[in-house]
Design a protein around this motif. Sequence first.
Motif, PDB file in Angstrom:
ATOM      1  N   GLU A   1       0.140  -3.856   1.214  1.00  0.00           N
ATOM      2  CA  GLU A   1       0.554  -5.067   1.926  1.00  0.00           C
ATOM      3  C   GLU A   1       1.181  -4.741   3.283  1.00  0.00           C
ATOM      4  O   GLU A   1       1.033  -5.482   4.230  1.00  0.00           O
ATOM      5  N   SER A   2       1.899  -3.640   3.352  1.00  0.00           N
ATOM      6  CA  SER A   2       2.636  -3.311   4.577  1.00  0.00           C
ATOM      7  C   SER A   2       1.890  -2.319   5.476  1.00  0.00           C
ATOM      8  O   SER A   2       2.441  -1.865   6.466  1.00  0.00           O
ATOM      9  N   SER A   3       0.667  -1.989   5.121  1.00  0.00           N
ATOM     10  CA  SER A   3      -0.045  -0.974   5.899  1.00  0.00           C
ATOM     11  C   SER A   3      -0.506  -1.520   7.245  1.00  0.00           C
ATOM     12  O   SER A   3      -0.747  -2.707   7.405  1.00  0.00           O
ATOM     13  N   LYS A   4      -0.609  -0.611   8.182  1.00  0.00           N
ATOM     14  CA  LYS A   4      -1.134  -0.937   9.508  1.00  0.00           C
ATOM     15  C   LYS A   4      -2.375  -0.102   9.755  1.00  0.00           C
ATOM     16  O   LYS A   4      -2.597   0.418  10.829  1.00  0.00           O
TER      17      LYS A   4
ATOM     18  N   SER B   1      -9.366  -9.099   3.127  1.00  0.00           N
ATOM     19  CA  SER B   1      -8.100  -8.381   3.249  1.00  0.00           C
ATOM     20  C   SER B   1      -7.637  -8.501   4.693  1.00  0.00           C
ATOM     21  O   SER B   1      -8.142  -7.817   5.572  1.00  0.00           O
ATOM     22  N   SER B   2      -6.683  -9.372   4.930  1.00  0.00           N
ATOM     23  CA  SER B   2      -6.214  -9.599   6.302  1.00  0.00           C
ATOM     24  C   SER B   2      -5.209  -8.538   6.735  1.00  0.00           C
ATOM     25  O   SER B   2      -4.642  -8.622   7.803  1.00  0.00           O
ATOM     26  N   ARG B   3      -4.995  -7.533   5.895  1.00  0.00           N
ATOM     27  CA  ARG B   3      -3.973  -6.530   6.181  1.00  0.00           C
ATOM     28  C   ARG B   3      -4.468  -5.417   7.092  1.00  0.00           C
ATOM     29  O   ARG B   3      -3.697  -4.573   7.492  1.00  0.00           O
ATOM     30  N   VAL B   4      -5.718  -5.373   7.385  1.00  0.00           N
ATOM     31  CA  VAL B   4      -6.248  -4.244   8.157  1.00  0.00           C
ATOM     32  C   VAL B   4      -6.932  -4.698   9.432  1.00  0.00           C
ATOM     33  O   VAL B   4      -7.422  -5.818   9.532  1.00  0.00           O
ATOM     34  N   THR B   5      -6.960  -3.791  10.364  1.00  0.00           N
ATOM     35  CA  THR B   5      -7.745  -3.969  11.573  1.00  0.00           C
ATOM     36  C   THR B   5      -9.106  -3.350  11.283  1.00  0.00           C
ATOM     37  O   THR B   5      -9.188  -2.275  10.692  1.00  0.00           O
ATOM     38  N   VAL B   6     -10.171  -4.036  11.680  1.00  0.00           N
ATOM     39  CA  VAL B   6     -11.522  -3.547  11.398  1.00  0.00           C
ATOM     40  C   VAL B   6     -12.243  -3.262  12.707  1.00  0.00           C
ATOM     41  O   VAL B   6     -12.255  -4.091  13.613  1.00  0.00           O
TER      42      VAL B   6
END
Length: 155
Positions: A29-32, A87-92
Amino acid sequence: MERRIVVAVDESEESKYALSWCLKNLISESSKDTIILLNVRPSPPVYPALDGTGYIFSSDIMATMDKYSKDLAEAVLEKAKMICQSSSRVTVETKLGCGDAREVICEQVEKLGGDLLVMGSHGYGAFKRAFLGSVSNHCANNTKCPVLIVKRPKA
């Protein structure tokens, strides 16, 4: 901690499973983290002006075949991006390569600064693997970063 995770994707179910597994098990959840979706299409074939059966390949036919290959690769990347949207937690990011998948994946992981390479396994037996070669095995032995090979469970 920010990681650059390169995920090798193609049109196979094993590839989609590996991407989904990565999003579910490696991303918190907290990953960038940044997921880099990498697709490698084969190099365009080189045909002589006249093939063995007497057919002549025009530049229009060659351009059509190349466009089809590019369109297929872009469709694969779009499907993979849609999987990542859950998964909105990551940049793609996406990257399209061309050539021998084994070599291009290894080169791109290093060039992109990948911290981890994730790829699916087709699960070929020893006989098939000997003739077809194993992309995942080659990458595991030739990349400088850790490689995670995800096997799809048998149904």
